[in-house]
Design a protein around this motif. Sequence first.
Motif, mmCIF file in Angstrom:
data_model
loop_
_atom_site.group_PDB
_atom_site.id
_atom_site.type_symbol
_atom_site.label_atom_id
_atom_site.label_comp_id
_atom_site.label_asym_id
_atom_site.label_seq_id
_atom_site.Cartn_x
_atom_site.Cartn_y
_atom_site.Cartn_z
ATOM 1 N N ALA A 35 99.732 51.106 63.491
ATOM 2 C CA ALA A 35 98.578 51.648 64.202
ATOM 3 C C ALA A 35 98.437 53.114 63.810
ATOM 4 O O ALA A 35 99.423 53.849 63.791
ATOM 5 C CB ALA A 35 98.752 51.515 65.706
ATOM 6 N N ALA A 43 104.574 51.816 67.992
ATOM 7 C CA ALA A 43 103.597 50.815 67.556
ATOM 8 C C ALA A 43 104.272 49.479 67.259
ATOM 9 O O ALA A 43 103.778 48.422 67.656
ATOM 10 C CB ALA A 43 102.845 51.313 66.326
ATOM 11 N N THR A 47 103.423 46.207 69.611
ATOM 12 C CA THR A 47 102.762 45.041 69.003
ATOM 13 C C THR A 47 103.678 43.829 68.996
ATOM 14 O O THR A 47 103.218 42.702 69.203
ATOM 15 C CB THR A 47 102.292 45.347 67.574
#
Length: 65
Positions: A35, A43, A47
């Motif tokens: 990201a 990130a 995720t």
Amino acid sequence: MESGPAIFAGTAFALFGAALLLWTGVRVAHREPVAHGVATGAAITLTTAFGAVFLLLGVWCFGRL
């Protein structure tokens, strides 16, 4: 009668979760940002967590059939 929405929701959750995990894995393997503007560790962690949650929601929906 209620199995139709459960099948649709389970499929949508499972596909999205699996795709998110696959996409994150490919980005990490190629050492590309997951990201933009977010710390790499955060990130990857977020995720992966959300991908796993969506995949588990899909499995839960299929288990309700």
